[in-house]
Design an enzyme around this catalytic site. Structure first.
Site, short mmCIF file in Angstrom:
data_model
loop_
_atom_site.label_atom_id
_atom_site.label_comp_id
_atom_site.label_asym_id
_atom_site.label_seq_id
_atom_site.Cartn_x
_atom_site.Cartn_y
_atom_site.Cartn_z
N HIS A 83 -4.89 40.50 16.23
CA HIS A 83 -6.08 40.21 15.40
C HIS A 83 -6.41 38.73 15.44
CE1 HIS A 83 -8.69 40.50 11.74
NE2 HIS A 83 -8.24 39.27 11.57
N GLU A 84 -5.40 37.87 15.28
CA GLU A 84 -5.66 36.43 15.26
C GLU A 84 -6.09 35.92 16.64
OE1 GLU A 84 -5.96 34.96 12.56
OE2 GLU A 84 -5.12 36.59 11.37
N HIS B 291 -9.79 36.45 17.14
CA HIS B 291 -10.65 35.41 16.58
C HIS B 291 -10.82 34.27 17.58
CE1 HIS B 291 -11.50 36.88 12.63
NE2 HIS B 291 -10.24 36.99 12.28
N GLU C 287 -14.43 39.93 10.84
CA GLU C 287 -13.14 40.56 10.58
C GLU C 287 -13.08 41.96 11.20
OE1 GLU C 287 -10.41 39.21 9.31
OE2 GLU C 287 -11.56 37.34 9.22
#
Length: 288
Positions: free
Chosen positions: A130-131, A134, A207
């Protein structure tokens, strides 16, 4: 689809800037506010990673100190075709993580000690993916552009308020007699609120995108689903002490600072239940 939605939100913010600028301060005032916002957010863009890491007390860690974290990060970064970010650990019991940096070559990922203790290997992989998403999606750049436009609108409203105190709102007298003054006052109040709402909606959209991209990076969504469930449960019970409220928008889940009331109305994150539902519905195609 999410890329199109992000672009549409940025366009809406830009249109709002033009409309609000002309109504509140005219073309000259709009240019001044935009220039001021660009300078302020350029500083934030180039130094926000250092500010976020320093304010959270993050400490750089080596491969020898945390081989488990490095193994997961190296595998996923190679899979995504990204340079290995700098890795940090935050001395914080509440589980959380965030990525920062203006581009993949200047990226950093920070995780709390609580997250490392709580997550199993599949869950940790989901969080890191997930990070990294980004970073891969240039979300820091997107948020900087949105902050610049929203900041310019806020400065315009402030300029108009000061202008009213000193005898005018920035329009001409004919407009004032014809109801332009009322329109300017309404714009003064509503434009910053609209800009904030669009900025928050953009943050929530990012998100969802990071969840989806991260699941595709791993090849399945179940580790991230389990991680989000744990993060939601534990962050409701353990107040965050190390992370600053200004860093909250970067985190994978909204930190709990011991505050209640209306703060959830201005959350930068969508509800965890909706994020988990979206992950369960997606058909994951492993990234090539």
């Amino acid at each position: 689809m999410r890329i199109l939605k992000t672009g549409a939100l940025l366009i809406l913010l830009s249109v709002l800037l033009v409309i609000a600028g002309n109504a509140l301060a005219g073309p000259t005032g709009m240019k001044i506010a935009l220039a001021f916002a660009v300078v302020m957010n350029a500083v934030s863009y180039f130094f926000s990673d250092k500010i976020a890491l320093m304010s959270s007390g993050a400490q750089a860690v080596s491969r020898e100190q945390l081989p488990r974290l490095y193994t997961v990060m190296e595998r996923l970064a190679q899979k995504a075709g990204l340079p290995l970010p700098k890795l940090y650990v935050i001395p914080e019991a509440a589980p959380n993580a965030f990525a920062t940096g203006r581009n993949p070559s200047h990226a950093s990922v920070a995780v709390t000690q609580g997250l490392l203790q709580l997550m199993n290997d599949d869950e940790l992989e989901g969080v890191i993916a997930h990070e990294l998403s980004h970073v891969r999606n240039y979300d820091i750049l997107t948020s900087s552009i949105a902050a610049t436009v929203a900041g310019a609108i806020t400065y315009l409203a402030s300029m108009a308020r000061w202008g009213m105190l000193f005898g005018g709102y920035g329009g001409n007298r004919d407009d004032d007699r014809q109801g332009g003054g009322i329109a300017a006052i309404a714009m003064m109040i509503l434009a910053p609120i609209a800009a904030l709402m669009l900025q928050l909606f953009l943050s929530r959209t990012r998100e969802y995108s990071a969840d989806e991209t991260g699941a595709r990076m791993v090849g399945q969504p179940y580790g991230l689903i389990s991680a989000l469930q744990k993060l939601g449960a534990y962050n409701k019970r353990i107040p965050t002490t190390a992370l600053a409220p200004a860093t909250a928008a970067l985190c994978i889940v909204q930190p709990f600072f011991g505050l209640g009331g209306l703060t959830s109305l201005f959350s930068t994150h969508p509800p965890l239940e909706e994020r988990i539902a979206a992950l369960r519905e997606m058909t994951v195609v492993p990234q090539r």
